[in-house]
Scaffold this active site. Sequence first.
Site, mmCIF file in Angstrom:
data_model
loop_
_atom_site.group_PDB
_atom_site.id
_atom_site.type_symbol
_atom_site.label_atom_id
_atom_site.label_comp_id
_atom_site.label_asym_id
_atom_site.label_seq_id
_atom_site.Cartn_x
_atom_site.Cartn_y
_atom_site.Cartn_z
ATOM 1 N N CYS A 1 0.820 -1.215 0.000
ATOM 2 C CA CYS A 1 0.000 0.000 0.000
ATOM 3 C C CYS A 1 0.857 1.270 0.000
ATOM 4 C CB CYS A 1 -0.904 -0.056 1.237
ATOM 5 S SG CYS A 1 -1.699 1.484 1.660
ATOM 6 N N CYS B 1 -0.055 3.944 2.637
ATOM 7 C CA CYS B 1 0.369 3.493 3.972
ATOM 8 C C CYS B 1 1.794 3.953 4.249
ATOM 9 C CB CYS B 1 0.297 1.970 4.080
ATOM 10 S SG CYS B 1 -1.366 1.305 3.927
#
Length: 110
Positions: free
Chosen positions: A35, A38
């Site tokens: 991700c 993230c």
Amino acid sequence: MPLLRKVAAVTEATWKSLVLESDSAVLVEFWAEWCGPCRMIHPVIDELAKEYVGKLKCYKLNTDENGKVASEYGIRSIPTVIIFKNGQKKEAIIGAVPKTTLASSIEKFL
């Protein structure tokens, strides 16, 4: 540059003791290795953990490795940050948001 304290990981095995049974407010970042957003929010969480030391516990939960907890809390997109207090989910913030957004959410539960 000061050394940032890395935020500890929480897993399905440690979830109950670290998050649900915590005597202080807890922030959990739900994330995964693949991700991109993230990775953008990780340093922000690290900074918040340092700033709120003693008042707030911060953990990161890898949703790929701990799917049971992630689905229990209905995590559909990551990063999702959830603030817990007294074992209860209090607020969820979805996406890579500015530090100020997270800080104002945290302040409500301290």
